[in-house]
Design an enzyme around this catalytic site. Structure first.
Site, PDB file in Angstrom:
ATOM      1  N   HIS A  70      11.732  69.753  94.444  1.00  0.00           N
ATOM      2  CA  HIS A  70      11.880  68.305  94.571  1.00  0.00           C
ATOM      3  C   HIS A  70      10.525  67.669  94.296  1.00  0.00           C
ATOM      4  O   HIS A  70       9.491  68.136  94.792  1.00  0.00           O
ATOM      5  CB  HIS A  70      12.366  67.962  95.982  1.00  0.00           C
ATOM      6  CG  HIS A  70      12.117  66.545  96.356  1.00  0.00           C
ATOM      7  ND1 HIS A  70      12.607  65.494  95.603  1.00  0.00           N
ATOM      8  CD2 HIS A  70      11.414  65.988  97.377  1.00  0.00           C
ATOM      9  CE1 HIS A  70      12.220  64.365  96.155  1.00  0.00           C
ATOM     10  NE2 HIS A  70      11.493  64.620  97.218  1.00  0.00           N
ATOM     11  N   ASN A  73       8.818  59.834  92.642  1.00  0.00           N
ATOM     12  CA  ASN A  73       9.774  60.550  93.493  1.00  0.00           C
ATOM     13  C   ASN A  73      11.114  59.815  93.419  1.00  0.00           C
ATOM     14  O   ASN A  73      11.222  58.678  93.865  1.00  0.00           O
ATOM     15  CB  ASN A  73       9.219  60.571  94.926  1.00  0.00           C
ATOM     16  CG  ASN A  73      10.135  61.270  95.912  1.00  0.00           C
ATOM     17  OD1 ASN A  73      11.320  61.483  95.644  1.00  0.00           O
ATOM     18  ND2 ASN A  73       9.595  61.613  97.066  1.00  0.00           N
ATOM     19  N   CYS A 127      15.890  63.280 100.262  1.00  0.00           N
ATOM     20  CA  CYS A 127      15.321  64.114  99.190  1.00  0.00           C
ATOM     21  C   CYS A 127      16.025  65.460  99.038  1.00  0.00           C
ATOM     22  O   CYS A 127      16.003  66.053  97.964  1.00  0.00           O
ATOM     23  CB  CYS A 127      13.837  64.336  99.427  1.00  0.00           C
ATOM     24  SG  CYS A 127      12.943  62.779  99.418  1.00  0.00           S
TER      25      CYS A 127
HETATM   26  N1  COA Z   1      -3.445  52.569  96.809  1.00  0.00           N
HETATM   27  C1  COA Z   1      -4.674  52.539  97.335  1.00  0.00           C
HETATM   28  N2  COA Z   1      -4.942  52.907  98.611  1.00  0.00           N
HETATM   29  C2  COA Z   1      -3.925  53.289  99.364  1.00  0.00           C
HETATM   30  C3  COA Z   1      -2.584  53.342  98.884  1.00  0.00           C
HETATM   31  C4  COA Z   1      -2.380  52.951  97.556  1.00  0.00           C
HETATM   32  N3  COA Z   1      -1.157  52.978  96.996  1.00  0.00           N
HETATM   33  N4  COA Z   1      -1.791  53.765  99.872  1.00  0.00           N
HETATM   34  C5  COA Z   1      -2.559  53.996 100.943  1.00  0.00           C
HETATM   35  N5  COA Z   1      -3.856  53.693 100.651  1.00  0.00           N
HETATM   36  C6  COA Z   1      -5.024  53.817 101.510  1.00  0.00           C
HETATM   37  C7  COA Z   1      -4.686  53.730 102.974  1.00  0.00           C
HETATM   38  O1  COA Z   1      -4.598  52.404 103.395  1.00  0.00           O
HETATM   39  C8  COA Z   1      -5.861  54.453 103.597  1.00  0.00           C
HETATM   40  O2  COA Z   1      -6.956  53.572 103.636  1.00  0.00           O
HETATM   41  P1  COA Z   1      -8.019  53.622 104.859  1.00  0.00           P
HETATM   42  O3  COA Z   1      -8.610  54.985 104.806  1.00  0.00           O
HETATM   43  O4  COA Z   1      -8.960  52.539 104.528  1.00  0.00           O
HETATM   44  O5  COA Z   1      -7.193  53.396 106.084  1.00  0.00           O
HETATM   45  C9  COA Z   1      -6.212  55.535 102.575  1.00  0.00           C
HETATM   46  O6  COA Z   1      -5.610  55.110 101.342  1.00  0.00           O
HETATM   47  C10 COA Z   1      -5.691  56.912 102.936  1.00  0.00           C
HETATM   48  O7  COA Z   1      -4.331  56.804 103.336  1.00  0.00           O
HETATM   49  P2  COA Z   1      -3.459  58.068 103.703  1.00  0.00           P
HETATM   50  O8  COA Z   1      -2.083  57.602 104.004  1.00  0.00           O
HETATM   51  O9  COA Z   1      -4.165  58.906 104.722  1.00  0.00           O
HETATM   52  O10 COA Z   1      -3.504  58.831 102.292  1.00  0.00           O
HETATM   53  P3  COA Z   1      -3.000  60.268 101.914  1.00  0.00           P
HETATM   54  O11 COA Z   1      -4.079  61.032 101.288  1.00  0.00           O
HETATM   55  O12 COA Z   1      -2.246  60.927 103.011  1.00  0.00           O
HETATM   56  O13 COA Z   1      -1.951  59.936 100.744  1.00  0.00           O
HETATM   57  C11 COA Z   1       0.401  59.797 100.454  1.00  0.00           C
HETATM   58  C12 COA Z   1      -0.833  59.143 101.048  1.00  0.00           C
HETATM   59  C13 COA Z   1       1.594  58.943 100.821  1.00  0.00           C
HETATM   60  C14 COA Z   1       0.244  59.859  98.936  1.00  0.00           C
HETATM   61  C15 COA Z   1       0.534  61.235 101.002  1.00  0.00           C
HETATM   62  O14 COA Z   1       0.397  61.220 102.399  1.00  0.00           O
HETATM   63  C16 COA Z   1       1.844  61.878 100.644  1.00  0.00           C
HETATM   64  O15 COA Z   1       2.162  62.085  99.499  1.00  0.00           O
HETATM   65  N6  COA Z   1       2.616  62.270 101.648  1.00  0.00           N
HETATM   66  C17 COA Z   1       3.919  62.864 101.415  1.00  0.00           C
HETATM   67  C18 COA Z   1       4.863  61.788 101.047  1.00  0.00           C
HETATM   68  C19 COA Z   1       6.151  62.283 100.536  1.00  0.00           C
HETATM   69  O16 COA Z   1       6.247  63.330  99.955  1.00  0.00           O
HETATM   70  N7  COA Z   1       7.160  61.481 100.744  1.00  0.00           N
HETATM   71  C20 COA Z   1       8.457  61.725 100.270  1.00  0.00           C
HETATM   72  C21 COA Z   1       9.169  62.647 101.131  1.00  0.00           C
HETATM   73  S1  COA Z   1       9.903  63.865 100.223  1.00  0.00           S
END
Ligand code: COA
Length: 348
Positions: free
Chosen positions: A275, A305, A114
């Protein structure tokens, strides 16, 4: 020392739009979850057969080169940032050189995910400063869709990423105080495996002795067995919450570092182009820096992204929309896998 300026900018996104509802046909997800957690409404996916990371980079490069008032023949160095290259090797830089019929100039690929575009921009800036090159093409392009898994097991990764490309031409600045004021690059490999794709790679014997490669255990992970492919070990892995926690610390830190280095404050920024990792991350950074909505540019809602392409696509769209004027102070910042993070301050 001669500073550098962005003389031309352009971007390209594939035609195919995939909404959140489209993704919910393949996996257990929904529009509400995706929008609430990431801000993303839709993304573009490249044509599976016709488009590659290089071809999209070429489209963006053509626009940037045209807007810089030069031709492909004038480019004297190529820097191509991507994590999704056409081939494991050689890199996309040489493929773009061939496709655009450029001279036999140097071509460098940058693999910093990224923050890849900002690393590439910083390298280009140094080459202009030393007087070594006069027209450097910097490209960020990604075709994530080729390696993503659209099953529920990978939903936290595959709803986030999209395809596209952005490019700039860097030239010597025309007047004092114009152009890139400074760039700031950082890394911390302590959490390298938190956001990673392990195959193809040479690590297998070191990190995963219980999952030997094919055809010979000694050969390691460059070769994949059918079982490895089916088990998902060749797919991108991300611990989303851990990435989120680190990103919200490092984004503001590296922006403040850039401001401090130039004796400026957040209030001096005319446009922050972060970003596009997650809208919630951008909004958090905006709040921390106390910037009004019109001073932060986000387009993750439309493209997801796009990793190394996200900053140049956003910068190009902001420029096309008239949000960047001569003399404006533009701040670019990125954070991603590695972890690596970076910023740049530009007087347009
Ligand atoms: N649709 C529905 N549910 C989903 C899902 C999706 N696409 N992806 C994950 N879940 C579920 C998980 O299984 C979890 O379920 P559970 O509580 O029953 O176990 C729940 O949602 C919460 O998951 P979690 O990973 O804790 O969610 P979050 O609030 O952290 O959001 C991201 C996940 C990935 C959106 C978030 O962590 C994020 O944006 N992180 C940064 C990622 C990033 O920027 N990456 C690029 C690097 S630059």
């Amino acid at each position: 020392m001669q500073s550098s300026r962005i003389a031309g900018i352009g971007h390209y996104v594939p035609k195919n739009v995939y909404t959140n509802a489209d993704l919910s046909r393949f996996m257990d997800t929904n529009d509400e979850w995706i929008q609430e957690r990431t801000g993303i409404r839709e993304r573009r996916f490249a044509d599976r057969l016709e488009e590659t990371t290089t071809t999209m980079g070429v489209e963006a490069a053509k626009i940037a080169i045209g807007r810089a008032g030069i031709t492909a023949q004038d480019v004297d160095f190529i820097i191509f940032a991507t994590l999704s290259p056409d081939y494991y090797f050689p890199g996309c830089g040489v493929l773009l050189q061939r496709e655009m019929k450029m001279k036999e100039v140097g071509a460098l690929d940058v693999r910093n995910q990224c923050s890849g575009f900002l690393y590439a921009l910083s390298i280009a800036d140094q080459f202009i400063k030393t007087g070594m090159y006069k027209n450097i093409l910097v490209v960020g392009s990604e075709k994530h869709s080729f390696a993503m898994d659209f099953e529920t097991r990978s939903r936290n990764v595959s709803v986030i990423f999209g395809d596209g490309a952005g490019a700039v031409v860097l030239q010597p600045a025309q007047k004092e105080g114009q152009g890139i004021l400074s760039t700031h690059l950082h890394s911390d490999g302590a959490d390298a495996e938190i956001l990673a794709m392990f195959y193809p790679g040479s690590h297998a014997n070191k990190w995963m002795p219980e999952k030997p490669g094919y055809p010979d255990q000694e050969l390691g992970g460059l070769f994949l067995t059918t079982e490895q492919l089916q088990s998902g070990s060749a797919l991108p892995y991300m611990d989303g919450p851990a990435v989120f926690k680190k990103a919200v610390v490092k984004f503001p830190e590296v922006i403040r570092e850039a401001l401090q280095a130039n004796q400026l404050s957040a209030q001096d920024i005319d446009l922050l182009v972060p970003h596009q990792a997650n809208l919630r991350i951008s909004q958090y950074v905006q709040q921390l820096l106390d910037l009004p909505d019109e001073k932060v540019f986000n387009n993750i809602q439309k493209y997801g992204n796009t990793t190394a392409a996200s900053v140049p696509i956003a910068l190009s769209e902001a420029w096309e929309a008239g949000k960047i004027k001569d003399g404006d102070l533009i701040c670019l910042a990125a954070f991603g896998s590695g972890f690596t993070w970076a910023s740049a301050l530009i007087r347009w």
